[in-house]
Design a protein around this motif. Structure first.
Motif, PDB file in Angstrom:
ATOM      1  N   GLY A 242      10.142  -7.271  -5.976  1.00 36.48           N
ATOM      2  CA  GLY A 242       9.840  -8.424  -6.798  1.00 36.48           C
ATOM      3  C   GLY A 242       8.815  -9.353  -6.193  1.00 36.48           C
ATOM      4  N   SER A 243       8.233 -10.131  -7.062  1.00 34.05           N
ATOM      5  CA  SER A 243       7.273 -11.150  -6.645  1.00 34.05           C
ATOM      6  C   SER A 243       8.031 -12.397  -6.209  1.00 34.05           C
ATOM      7  N   GLU A 244       7.290 -13.345  -5.687  1.00 32.03           N
ATOM      8  CA  GLU A 244       7.864 -14.638  -5.370  1.00 32.03           C
ATOM      9  C   GLU A 244       8.462 -15.214  -6.651  1.00 32.03           C
TER      10      GLU A 244
ATOM     11  N   LYS B 206       0.301  -6.694  -9.676  1.00 31.07           N
ATOM     12  CA  LYS B 206       0.598  -8.041 -10.165  1.00 31.07           C
ATOM     13  C   LYS B 206       1.147  -8.920  -9.039  1.00 31.07           C
ATOM     14  N   ILE B 207       1.997  -8.347  -8.199  1.00 30.85           N
ATOM     15  CA  ILE B 207       2.533  -9.119  -7.068  1.00 30.85           C
ATOM     16  C   ILE B 207       1.393  -9.581  -6.167  1.00 30.85           C
ATOM     17  N   ARG B 208       0.446  -8.696  -5.907  1.00 36.02           N
ATOM     18  CA  ARG B 208      -0.663  -9.018  -4.996  1.00 36.02           C
ATOM     19  C   ARG B 208      -1.716  -9.913  -5.627  1.00 36.02           C
ATOM     20  N   ASP B 209      -1.985  -9.732  -6.916  1.00 39.99           N
ATOM     21  CA  ASP B 209      -3.182 -10.333  -7.507  1.00 39.99           C
ATOM     22  C   ASP B 209      -2.934 -11.467  -8.490  1.00 39.99           C
ATOM     23  N   SER B 210      -1.674 -11.794  -8.801  1.00 30.17           N
ATOM     24  CA  SER B 210      -1.454 -12.836  -9.801  1.00 30.17           C
ATOM     25  C   SER B 210      -0.265 -13.693  -9.411  1.00 30.17           C
ATOM     26  N   THR B 211      -0.031 -14.696 -10.212  1.00 32.85           N
ATOM     27  CA  THR B 211       1.138 -15.552  -9.986  1.00 32.85           C
ATOM     28  C   THR B 211       2.270 -15.200 -10.948  1.00 32.85           C
TER      29      THR B 211
ATOM     30  N   ASP C 139       0.822  -1.217   0.000  1.00 34.07           N
ATOM     31  CA  ASP C 139       0.000   0.000   0.000  1.00 34.07           C
ATOM     32  C   ASP C 139       0.855   1.265   0.000  1.00 34.07           C
ATOM     33  N   PHE C 140       1.944   1.250   0.739  1.00 33.74           N
ATOM     34  CA  PHE C 140       2.849   2.406   0.766  1.00 33.74           C
ATOM     35  C   PHE C 140       3.308   2.740  -0.647  1.00 33.74           C
ATOM     36  N   PHE C 141       3.800   1.734  -1.376  1.00 33.88           N
ATOM     37  CA  PHE C 141       4.324   1.996  -2.720  1.00 33.88           C
ATOM     38  C   PHE C 141       3.212   2.331  -3.711  1.00 33.88           C
ATOM     39  N   LEU C 142       2.044   1.752  -3.539  1.00 33.80           N
ATOM     40  CA  LEU C 142       0.910   2.141  -4.392  1.00 33.80           C
ATOM     41  C   LEU C 142       0.549   3.601  -4.168  1.00 33.80           C
TER      42      LEU C 142
ATOM     43  N   THR D  64       6.410   0.047 -17.430  1.00 40.40           N
ATOM     44  CA  THR D  64       5.190  -0.084 -16.640  1.00 40.40           C
ATOM     45  C   THR D  64       5.241   0.942 -15.519  1.00 40.40           C
ATOM     46  N   THR D  65       4.370   0.814 -14.548  1.00 45.09           N
ATOM     47  CA  THR D  65       4.408   1.688 -13.375  1.00 45.09           C
ATOM     48  C   THR D  65       4.639   0.838 -12.135  1.00 45.09           C
ATOM     49  N   VAL D  66       5.095   1.498 -11.094  1.00 45.36           N
ATOM     50  CA  VAL D  66       5.266   0.811  -9.817  1.00 45.36           C
ATOM     51  C   VAL D  66       3.930   0.194  -9.391  1.00 45.36           C
ATOM     52  N   GLY D  67       2.845   0.926  -9.566  1.00 43.13           N
ATOM     53  CA  GLY D  67       1.527   0.432  -9.196  1.00 43.13           C
ATOM     54  C   GLY D  67       1.142  -0.841  -9.915  1.00 43.13           C
ATOM     55  N   ASN D  68       1.415  -0.914 -11.220  1.00 44.37           N
ATOM     56  CA  ASN D  68       1.104  -2.126 -11.972  1.00 44.37           C
ATOM     57  C   ASN D  68       1.879  -3.322 -11.447  1.00 44.37           C
ATOM     58  N   VAL D  69       3.159  -3.112 -11.120  1.00 44.13           N
ATOM     59  CA  VAL D  69       3.967  -4.210 -10.589  1.00 44.13           C
ATOM     60  C   VAL D  69       3.423  -4.660  -9.232  1.00 44.13           C
ATOM     61  N   ILE D  70       3.115  -3.712  -8.358  1.00 44.07           N
ATOM     62  CA  ILE D  70       2.582  -4.064  -7.033  1.00 44.07           C
ATOM     63  C   ILE D  70       1.273  -4.831  -7.178  1.00 44.07           C
TER      64      ILE D  70
END
Length: 169
Positions: free
Chosen positions: A141-143, A90-95, A58-61, A82-88
């Motif tokens: 980064g994501s997992e 994707k980390i939260r909502d996808s694999t 949430d901080f980075f978003l 892309t944007t920082v928001g798009n990456v965040i």
């Protein structure tokens, strides 16, 4: 898959675990680790940072969500703007495996320096002598995000602080 598991185990067996230390003086750190080019994990050098309490998705978003960055910089097939928001998101909502690497965050968000301080062990680096302060780069980064094995060039000593999650080195 079996071959990769075997290779990973060979690497783990070949390289010893990195030493962990706390409450070490800057002089002892220099003599024991810098002078010998030996990696070490300092377990207590960031305990007072605001980043440890405040940095999360949430901080980075909220603070950086619209900032343009490169995603997956080290992977020519996946690298994209892309944007920082798009990456965040994707980390939260996808694999999907996504990774912001070497984001020069101070250029885009200079207030980042309010959230951490450079540990005393790294204040006498040639970068700081030439540029007055060390440049701050951020990786998010994501997992399963990977930075390929490498050695940084031109005598750069890199220090990394892991704020959340875990990373195998």
């Amino acid at each position: 898959k079996l071959f990769l598991d075997h290779l990973e185990q060979r690497i783990v067996d070949q390289f010893p675990e990195i030493e962990r230390v706390s409450e070490i003086s800057a002089e002892e750190f220099k003599c024991k680790y810098i002078d010998d080019s030996k990696p070490v994990i300092l377990t207590d050098s960031a305990t007072e940072w605001k980043a440890l309490k405040e940095w999360n998705h949430d901080f980075f978003l909220d603070m950086c969500g619209n900032i343009q960055v490169k995603q997956s910089l080290y992977d020519p097939k996946a690298c994209s703007d892309t944007t920082v928001g798009n990456v965040i998101r994707k980390i939260r909502d996808s694999t999907d495996v996504v990774y912001i690497q070497e984001w020069w965050v101070e250029r885009d968000f200079p207030e980042i320096r309010d959230y951490f301080s450079v540990p005393e062990y790294f204040l006498n680096d040639w970068h700081s002598k030439i540029f007055e302060k060390l440049p701050t780069h951020l990786w998010i980064g994501s997992e399963n995000a990977v930075t390929p094995i490498h050695q940084d060039g031109i005598g750069i000593n890199v220090w990394t602080a892991q704020i959340s999650g875990h990373k195998r080195w």
